[in-house]
Scaffold this active site. Structure first.
Site, PDB file in Angstrom:
ATOM      1  N   ASP A  41      87.460  93.142  13.444  1.00  0.00           N
ATOM      2  CA  ASP A  41      86.463  92.075  13.329  1.00  0.00           C
ATOM      3  C   ASP A  41      87.110  90.702  13.144  1.00  0.00           C
ATOM      4  O   ASP A  41      88.304  90.601  12.881  1.00  0.00           O
ATOM      5  CB  ASP A  41      85.585  92.342  12.100  1.00  0.00           C
ATOM      6  CG  ASP A  41      84.587  93.447  12.356  1.00  0.00           C
ATOM      7  OD1 ASP A  41      84.320  93.746  13.529  1.00  0.00           O
ATOM      8  OD2 ASP A  41      84.067  93.998  11.369  1.00  0.00           O
ATOM      9  N   LYS A  62      82.753  88.257  16.079  1.00  0.00           N
ATOM     10  CA  LYS A  62      82.029  87.116  16.671  1.00  0.00           C
ATOM     11  C   LYS A  62      82.901  85.881  16.553  1.00  0.00           C
ATOM     12  O   LYS A  62      83.335  85.526  15.463  1.00  0.00           O
ATOM     13  CB  LYS A  62      80.724  86.871  15.902  1.00  0.00           C
ATOM     14  CG  LYS A  62      79.699  87.928  16.156  1.00  0.00           C
ATOM     15  CD  LYS A  62      78.342  87.527  15.591  1.00  0.00           C
ATOM     16  CE  LYS A  62      77.369  88.667  15.723  1.00  0.00           C
ATOM     17  NZ  LYS A  62      77.509  89.702  14.685  1.00  0.00           N
ATOM     18  N   MET A 175      77.955  85.537   2.499  1.00  0.00           N
ATOM     19  CA  MET A 175      77.134  85.086   3.629  1.00  0.00           C
ATOM     20  C   MET A 175      76.011  84.160   3.155  1.00  0.00           C
ATOM     21  O   MET A 175      74.889  84.229   3.638  1.00  0.00           O
ATOM     22  CB  MET A 175      76.533  86.289   4.367  1.00  0.00           C
ATOM     23  CG  MET A 175      77.573  87.171   4.997  1.00  0.00           C
ATOM     24  SD  MET A 175      76.894  88.700   5.650  1.00  0.00           S
ATOM     25  CE  MET A 175      76.715  89.682   4.179  1.00  0.00           C
TER      26      MET A 175
HETATM   27  C1  LIG Z   1      79.897  90.547   6.529  1.00  0.00           C
HETATM   28  S1  LIG Z   1      80.494  90.084   4.959  1.00  0.00           S
HETATM   29  C2  LIG Z   1      81.830  91.204   4.819  1.00  0.00           C
HETATM   30  C3  LIG Z   1      82.403  91.339   3.440  1.00  0.00           C
HETATM   31  C4  LIG Z   1      83.607  92.260   3.371  1.00  0.00           C
HETATM   32  N1  LIG Z   1      83.260  93.606   3.743  1.00  0.00           N
HETATM   33  C5  LIG Z   1      84.284  92.265   2.008  1.00  0.00           C
HETATM   34  O1  LIG Z   1      84.271  93.278   1.291  1.00  0.00           O
HETATM   35  O2  LIG Z   1      84.870  91.230   1.664  1.00  0.00           O
HETATM   36  C6  LIG Z   1      81.260  88.561   5.364  1.00  0.00           C
HETATM   37  C7  LIG Z   1      81.224  87.553   4.220  1.00  0.00           C
HETATM   38  O3  LIG Z   1      82.204  87.855   3.248  1.00  0.00           O
HETATM   39  C8  LIG Z   1      82.699  86.657   2.661  1.00  0.00           C
HETATM   40  N2  LIG Z   1      84.152  86.583   2.914  1.00  0.00           N
HETATM   41  C9  LIG Z   1      84.916  87.521   3.472  1.00  0.00           C
HETATM   42  N3  LIG Z   1      86.214  87.158   3.469  1.00  0.00           N
HETATM   43  C10 LIG Z   1      86.259  85.940   2.884  1.00  0.00           C
HETATM   44  C11 LIG Z   1      87.305  85.031   2.553  1.00  0.00           C
HETATM   45  N4  LIG Z   1      88.584  85.299   2.820  1.00  0.00           N
HETATM   46  N5  LIG Z   1      86.982  83.874   1.937  1.00  0.00           N
HETATM   47  C12 LIG Z   1      85.702  83.587   1.617  1.00  0.00           C
HETATM   48  N6  LIG Z   1      84.675  84.411   1.899  1.00  0.00           N
HETATM   49  C13 LIG Z   1      84.944  85.573   2.513  1.00  0.00           C
HETATM   50  C14 LIG Z   1      81.937  85.516   3.301  1.00  0.00           C
HETATM   51  O4  LIG Z   1      80.799  85.258   2.502  1.00  0.00           O
HETATM   52  C15 LIG Z   1      81.546  86.125   4.633  1.00  0.00           C
HETATM   53  O5  LIG Z   1      80.434  85.466   5.196  1.00  0.00           O
END
Ligand SMILES: C[S@@+](CC[C@H](N)C(=O)[O-])C[C@H]1O[C@@H](n2cnc3c(N)ncnc32)[C@H](O)[C@@H]1O
Length: 267
Positions: A41, A62, A175
């Site tokens: 992803d 995406k 998100m």
């Molecule tokens: C679809 S969710 C997936 C979360 C993922 N499975 C996890 O455990 O971190 C995606 C969201 O995770 C957050 N996110 C993931 N990685 C990030 C990062 N390195 N910095 C800030 N936000 C992050 C953001 O809010 C992003 O929109």
């Protein structure tokens, strides 16, 4: 491994961690080394793909200006590649079971009689605040932490945010950037204008940026710093005091010079 056993279809759901390529588990690295195909992803740091030099790498995230796959198409690709190539790693940002649609994918794959396994990852919900010195719990301030999606499948704000705003819990919103104004409004309705809040974009990556303030000030800070997705919003008393000496660990930290430089003292 024999040619026959290497072709047995299987899909391993693997958490790639929050962004820093070193924040991936040893198990994840082992799975990547043996993978025939890796489907990954947008939140996955592409440098971790170096652990899978022999695998076919397929980007299914995406990105602006690129074709993006629907969840149904990704599910079908997972089944197709497992049947054609054998061992498929499905690599996802953070932990696959934290807002990662991990269970939807394994349920679908298993409905074709294909075996699945899971390698949990370090979720951004905990690691991204930690990396800037914010613990999700602290005995003095909070007895729980909630991890809430800012955008539900119906695109509306989660009703859990209304509940959380009435509690002392630490609230971590994923998100949630497009809903920041609504989140702020909910906290204001609960007379929480002074509650500390942080927004951290691209946490644990080289390009990390953050803004820290209160419910009253955070929107202006986000606008000034141009903070945007992917970002974590963290709300609660634990955000206070994040500017301590605690720093995100890099290998340079164990070098004495680095520590002396940062403490501004001479040995
Ligand atoms: C679809 S969710 C997936 C979360 C993922 N499975 C996890 O455990 O971190 C995606 C969201 O995770 C957050 N996110 C993931 N990685 C990030 C990062 N390195 N910095 C800030 N936000 C992050 C953001 O809010 C992003 O929109």
């Amino acid at each position: 491994m024999s040619e026959k056993s290497s072709k047995i279809p299987k899909v391993i759901l693997v958490g790639a961690g929050p962004g820093d390529p070193d924040l991936m588990t040893l198990k994840a690295v082992k799975a990547l080394k043996k993978a025939h195909v890796v489907l990954y992803d947008a939140l996955v740091n592409e440098s971790v793909l170096d652990h899978a030099p022999n695998a076919l790498k397929v980007f299914v995230g995406k990105r602006k200006g690129m074709h993006s796959y629907s969840q149904d198409q990704i599910n079908d690709l997972l089944v197709k590649y497992a049947r054609e190539y054998g061992s498929v790693v499905r690599l996802k940002g953070g932990d696959p079971f934290v807002f990662g649609r991990g269970k939807e994918e394994t349920d679908y794959i298993e409905s074709f009689g294909i075996k699945t396994a899971i390698i949990p990852g370090i979720t951004s919900a905990i690691a991204v605040p930690a990396a800037i010195g914010i613990p999700v719990t602290h005995r003095k301030f909070t007895e729980s932490f909630w991890v809430i999606t800012g955008t539900t499948s119906s695109r509306e704000i989660s009703s859990d945010i209304h509940l959380a705003a009435t509690s002392n819990a630490t609230v971590v919103v994923l998100m949630g950037m497009s809903k920041l104004a609504e989140i702020v409004e909910i906290y204001k309705q609960n007379h929480r204008h002074e509650t500390p809040i942080a927004v951290i974009q691209n946490g644990t990556k080289d390009e990390e940026m953050s803004g820290v303030g209160s419910i009253e000030t955070i929107e202006a800070i986000v606008a000034e710093k141009k903070l945007a997705s992917p970002a974590i919003i963290i709300i609660g008393e634990v955000v206070r005091g994040h500017e301590s000496m605690l720093t995100y660990f890099t290998e340079a930290f164990i070098e004495d010079d680095f520590i002396y430089q940062n403490l501004d003292i001479t040995p």
